[in-house]
Design an enzyme around this catalytic site. Structure first.
Site, PDB file in Angstrom:
ATOM      1  N   ASP A  37       0.861  -1.194   0.000  1.00 43.82           N
ATOM      2  CA  ASP A  37       0.000   0.000   0.000  1.00 43.82           C
ATOM      3  C   ASP A  37       0.895   1.241   0.000  1.00 43.82           C
ATOM      4  O   ASP A  37       2.066   1.165   0.393  1.00 43.82           O
ATOM      5  CB  ASP A  37      -0.903   0.005   1.243  1.00 43.82           C
ATOM      6  CG  ASP A  37      -2.190   0.795   1.039  1.00 43.82           C
ATOM      7  OD1 ASP A  37      -3.269   0.176   1.007  1.00 43.82           O
ATOM      8  OD2 ASP A  37      -2.114   2.044   0.918  1.00 43.82           O
ATOM      9  N   ASP A  60       3.958   1.851  -4.256  1.00 46.88           N
ATOM     10  CA  ASP A  60       3.013   2.511  -5.165  1.00 46.88           C
ATOM     11  C   ASP A  60       2.773   1.547  -6.335  1.00 46.88           C
ATOM     12  O   ASP A  60       3.695   1.276  -7.116  1.00 46.88           O
ATOM     13  CB  ASP A  60       3.626   3.825  -5.654  1.00 46.88           C
ATOM     14  CG  ASP A  60       2.712   4.572  -6.615  1.00 46.88           C
ATOM     15  OD1 ASP A  60       1.681   4.003  -7.040  1.00 46.88           O
ATOM     16  OD2 ASP A  60       3.040   5.724  -6.944  1.00 46.88           O
ATOM     17  N   TYR A 151     -13.617   6.317 -12.633  1.00 50.11           N
ATOM     18  CA  TYR A 151     -13.542   5.150 -11.731  1.00 50.11           C
ATOM     19  C   TYR A 151     -14.370   3.977 -12.260  1.00 50.11           C
ATOM     20  O   TYR A 151     -13.863   2.850 -12.344  1.00 50.11           O
ATOM     21  CB  TYR A 151     -13.987   5.581 -10.320  1.00 50.11           C
ATOM     22  CG  TYR A 151     -14.158   4.441  -9.344  1.00 50.11           C
ATOM     23  CD1 TYR A 151     -13.048   3.882  -8.695  1.00 50.11           C
ATOM     24  CD2 TYR A 151     -15.414   3.915  -9.064  1.00 50.11           C
ATOM     25  CE1 TYR A 151     -13.206   2.818  -7.807  1.00 50.11           C
ATOM     26  CE2 TYR A 151     -15.581   2.865  -8.180  1.00 50.11           C
ATOM     27  CZ  TYR A 151     -14.480   2.327  -7.546  1.00 50.11           C
ATOM     28  OH  TYR A 151     -14.633   1.278  -6.669  1.00 50.11           O
ATOM     29  N   LYS A 155     -13.095   0.069 -13.338  1.00 53.23           N
ATOM     30  CA  LYS A 155     -13.639  -1.156 -12.736  1.00 53.23           C
ATOM     31  C   LYS A 155     -14.222  -2.077 -13.809  1.00 53.23           C
ATOM     32  O   LYS A 155     -14.077  -3.294 -13.744  1.00 53.23           O
ATOM     33  CB  LYS A 155     -14.674  -0.798 -11.670  1.00 53.23           C
ATOM     34  CG  LYS A 155     -14.040  -0.140 -10.439  1.00 53.23           C
ATOM     35  CD  LYS A 155     -13.210  -1.142  -9.668  1.00 53.23           C
ATOM     36  CE  LYS A 155     -12.147  -0.530  -8.821  1.00 53.23           C
ATOM     37  NZ  LYS A 155     -11.348  -1.496  -8.062  1.00 53.23           N
TER      38      LYS A 155
END
Ligand SMILES: NC(=O)c1ccc[n+]([C@@H]2O[C@H](COP(=O)([O-])OP(=O)(O)OC[C@H]3O[C@@H](n4cnc5c(N)ncnc54)[C@H](O)[C@@H]3O)[C@@H](O)[C@H]2O)c1
Length: 261
Positions: A37, A60, A151, A155
């Protein structure tokens, strides 16, 4: 013996509520877990809670060199990689006003980040005879949401990439699936309702057959199943872990036609 005993998992996005629940469940099931993370404080805290079978590697996922270093550190510490959970994501999105830079940044993390991890883990999983990947997608990837262009597109792409990966990695004994979440109790939702979970349930309830937000633990249960040999016949699919969000039509939960007619 615990189901994941002797297995090693990498969980991206493991610093946050949902990723941490996955990491904790994997450790409880016997696995060693590497939390990957960019959130160094929370990542370190989650890994500390995992005990000797946990490790945090600040990474990252938008950076290939960082990914290579994370995979190398995983192998140095635990010696193998059996499971990859790609939960890291960013919510960069200005809808219709999103500039090219936002599209590039969001795809770099949400899509290419997970893909690069699959590429980096693949040879190690293949050398061991196989492995399992669980990608994270969302109901947002299947529907139109006001003011959101970027976003949801990332997805939706993850769902398709999951199919492609499953086909091309099957020869290496690697299964690839995705979980598609509805509203789940998480840092972004908690921030939205100022940590008032009952309020989150009131807002999200009508959108889900279950009438409430999902719990990170419930997501973790599905991820563990897909990552386990119990799911040996399941690959290339997206499992809805969304409280029935996508099964619900415009009539919602409450509309009774017999009462209206
Ligand atoms: N919360 C929901 O209701 C919901 C709904 C559908 C899908 N999801 C999915 O669940 C997953 C977790 O989301 P969340 O809602 O808990 O969000 P979150 O922001 O709490 O978690 C995302 C995590 O990814 C990490 N991250 C972001 N950019 C990164 C990068 N470049 N490199 C490494 N790590 C990075 C963040 O630090 C954070 O820990 C995401 O894949 C999200 O799309 C969540």
């Amino acid at each position: 013996m615990a189901e994941f005993s002797g297995k090693v998992a990498i969980v991206t996005g493991g610093a946050t509520l949902i990723g941490a629940a996955v990491a904790e469940s994997l450790v409880s099931a016997g696995a060693c877990v590497v939390v990957v993370d960019i959130d160094t404080d929370r990542g370190a805290r989650v890994a500390e809670g995992l005990g000797a079978r946990g490790l945090f590697i600040p990474t990252d996922v938008g950076d290939d060199a960082a990914i290579a270093a994370a995979v190398a550190a995983t192998l140095a510490r635990f010696g193998r990689i059996d499971v990859l959970v790609n939960a890291a994501a960013c919510y960069i999105d200005q809808g219709a006003a999103s500039p090219r830079a936002d599209w590039a940044a969001a795809f770099n993390v949400n899509v290419f980040g997970g893909v690069a991890l699959v590429q980096a883990c693949r040879p190690h999983m293949a050398a061991q005879g196989g492995g399992a990947v669980v990608n994270f997608t969302s109901v947002s990837g299947r529907i139109a949401q006001a003011g959101r262009w970027v976003y949801p597109a990332t997805k939706a792409t993850i769902e398709q990439v999951t199919r492609s990966q499953a086909l091309d990695l099957a020869g290496d004994g690697i299964r690839v699936n995705a979980v598609s979440l509805g509203w789940t109790w998480s840092a972004p939702i908690s921030a939205m309702v100022k940590a008032d979970r009952a309020k989150a349930d009131r807002i999200a309830g009508p959108l889900h057959i279950t009438g409430r937000v999902g719990d990170p633990k419930e997501v973790a249960e599905a991820v563990l199943f897909l990552a386990s040999p119990r799911a040996s016949l399941i690959t290339g699919t997206t499992v809805a872990v969304d409280g029935g969000y996508l099964a619900l039509g415009p009539e919602g939960r409450g509309l009774s036609l017999t009462e209206l007619l």
